[in-house]
Design an enzyme around this catalytic site. Structure first.
Site, short mmCIF file in Angstrom:
data_model
loop_
_atom_site.label_atom_id
_atom_site.label_comp_id
_atom_site.label_asym_id
_atom_site.label_seq_id
_atom_site.Cartn_x
_atom_site.Cartn_y
_atom_site.Cartn_z
N ARG A 1 5.05 19.24 -15.52
CA ARG A 1 5.12 17.79 -14.38
C ARG A 1 5.43 18.38 -13.07
O ARG A 1 4.57 17.63 -12.37
CB ARG A 1 6.04 16.91 -15.09
CG ARG A 1 7.47 17.29 -15.13
CD ARG A 1 8.05 16.62 -16.33
NE ARG A 1 8.02 17.66 -17.58
CZ ARG A 1 7.93 17.19 -18.74
NH1 ARG A 1 7.73 15.88 -19.15
NH2 ARG A 1 7.83 18.14 -19.95
N THR A 2 5.85 19.39 -12.75
CA THR A 2 6.15 19.53 -11.23
C THR A 2 4.80 19.80 -10.53
O THR A 2 4.58 19.41 -9.68
CB THR A 2 7.36 20.38 -11.24
OG1 THR A 2 8.58 20.27 -11.66
CG2 THR A 2 7.75 20.47 -9.84
N LYS B 1 8.52 42.23 -6.85
CA LYS B 1 8.59 40.71 -6.29
C LYS B 1 8.53 40.68 -4.74
O LYS B 1 7.76 39.88 -4.33
CB LYS B 1 9.98 40.10 -6.87
CG LYS B 1 9.88 39.44 -8.17
CD LYS B 1 11.13 39.21 -8.63
CE LYS B 1 10.90 38.83 -9.97
NZ LYS B 1 12.23 39.16 -10.88
N ARG C 1 7.27 27.81 -6.92
CA ARG C 1 8.33 27.98 -8.16
C ARG C 1 8.35 29.27 -8.47
O ARG C 1 7.19 30.00 -8.56
CB ARG C 1 8.02 27.24 -9.25
CG ARG C 1 8.49 27.20 -10.53
CD ARG C 1 8.42 26.21 -11.58
NE ARG C 1 8.99 25.12 -11.33
CZ ARG C 1 9.29 23.95 -12.35
NH1 ARG C 1 8.86 24.27 -13.51
NH2 ARG C 1 9.90 22.99 -12.00
N HIS D 1 16.39 22.69 -7.28
CA HIS D 1 15.03 22.06 -7.55
C HIS D 1 15.28 20.75 -6.75
O HIS D 1 15.55 19.93 -7.33
CB HIS D 1 15.13 21.84 -9.08
CG HIS D 1 13.67 21.43 -9.48
ND1 HIS D 1 12.82 21.15 -8.69
CD2 HIS D 1 13.12 21.15 -10.65
CE1 HIS D 1 11.55 20.85 -9.48
NE2 HIS D 1 11.95 20.86 -10.67
C1 NCD Z 1 13.13 21.50 -14.76
C2 NCD Z 1 12.86 22.82 -14.16
O1 NCD Z 1 11.80 23.37 -14.45
O2 NCD Z 1 13.92 23.11 -13.58
N1 NCD Z 1 12.27 20.76 -15.17
C3 NCD Z 1 11.23 20.09 -14.21
O3 NCD Z 1 10.96 20.56 -13.35
N2 NCD Z 1 10.81 18.74 -14.74
C4 NCD Z 1 14.20 21.48 -15.97
C5 NCD Z 1 13.90 22.46 -17.09
O4 NCD Z 1 13.03 23.35 -17.21
O5 NCD Z 1 14.78 22.15 -18.00
#
Ligand code: NCD
Length: 325
Positions: free
Chosen positions: A55-56, A83, A105, A135
């Site tokens: 989703r992100t 890294k 990310r 986040h």
């Molecule tokens: C979260 C994440 O990736 O930190 N999910 C998200 O961004 N929708 C939480 C998770 O992974 O549990």
């Protein structure tokens, strides 16, 4: 507003409220037949994802596209370079391509800060989740969702009782939410077994509870966290059944929550572990709406950080009229 969004600490109270207000304006675009504004036309936004995401990543992509930016998706997972080097080389490549914003990310906490601090690039860096650290856009979309339902007329969340339940130790969502919801006036209780609370949590501006029953009836928001098995090298609780019994949201507990309370989860959910299917799909659940609101909030962040052209009132309406809608 600062150039980068690495942590909720980058935002003042006023910045946070401005993002929520701007997102509320931009949400109107998402409801219109033509979901597009010309604001970031000619700008390039790169999605740089070193870790899995559904989703992100899609949400940032939709947000950038609704503002007419060009979007490049760069899935860097699997790189074998060390890294530091890989990040530097990647940054120099993105700079050479003229990226105006990089949404990153990474499984290493601090990777977005490194990208921003080294000044390898001139664009904005937006943290889309770094290790167990932060986040920030998830917290912003959570605050937006809470405000929309519980404080529609107010600027902030003063007095809203939020229980954040589960794997706080591994959760960047919990850290960003403690900072943001606290800044906006919410009263936060972390609900977790001691093994899933971070060292030093007693210094955080929160209350702690060791079982969901202690807080369930008094919470305005019950925010469930995913058990992050991929970050667990050892056992943090005796069994999943035992965990669910004390910390899971199930139909018995759902009956005890206030009629106005919201059930939230950042996704992805482990149905049957931290949340039962009927709780996740209940009328009080705003889990799907969180995803929708995420697009508006990320549009607001991109718009404010990239200094897009002013939001012309009715611009979208006009373009809709041109296409005969
Ligand atoms: C979260 C994440 O990736 O930190 N999910 C998200 O961004 N929708 C939480 C998770 O992974 O549990």
């Amino acid at each position: 507003m600062k150039r980068h969004l690495l942590s909720i600490n980058d935002l003042t109270y006023d910045d946070a409220v401005l993002i929520l207000d701007t997102a509320a304006e931009l949400a109107k675009i998402s409801d219109a037949p033509v979901k597009k504004l010309p604001t970031l036309r000619g700008r390039t936004v790169v999605n740089l994802f070193f870790e899995d995401s559904t989703r992100t990543r899609i949400s940032f992509e939709a947000a950038a596209k609704r503002l007419s930016a060009d979007v490049i998706n760069f899935s860097a997972k699997g790189s074998s370079l060390s890294k530091g080097e890989s990040l530097k080389d990647t940054a120099l490549t993105l700079q050479a391509m003229g990226a105006d914003a990089v949404i990153i990310r990474h499984n290493a906490s601090g990777a977005p800060a490194r990208l921003a601090d080294q000044q390898w690039m001139t664009g904005s860096v937006i943290n889309a989740g770094d290790g167990t650290h932060e986040h920030p856009t998830q917290a912003l979309l959570d605050a937006f969702t809470i405000r929309k339902h519980l404080r529609p007329e107010n600027k902030d969340l003063t007095g809203v009782k939020v229980s954040i339940v589960g794997d706080v130790l591994h959760s960047r969502v919990a850290r960003s939410n403690v900072l943001l919801l606290g800044k906006l006036g919410a009263e936060i209780t972390l609900v977790a077994p001691p093994t899933l609370l971070p060292v030093g949590v007693e210094k955080w501006p929160v209350k702690i509870a060791f079982g969901l029953d202690a807080v369930i009836a008094d919470s305005d928001v019950v925010m469930m966290l995913r058990i992050q098995r991929e970050r667990m090298a050892e056992l943090f609780f005796p069994s999943e059944r035992e965990y669910s019994r004390q910390f899971g949201l199930n139909s018995d507990r759902l009956r005890k929550i206030k009629p106005t309370a919201l059930v939230m989860h950042p996704g992805p959910m482990n149905r049957g572990l931290e949340i039962s299917a009927d709780s996740a799909d209940s009328l009080q659940s705003v889990i799907v709406e969180q995803v929708t609101n995420g697009v508006s909030v990320r549009m607001a962040v991109l718009y404010l950080l990239l200094g897009g052209a002013p939001l012309a009132a009715g611009a979208n309406v006009e373009s809709n009229e041109k296409v005969g809608m």
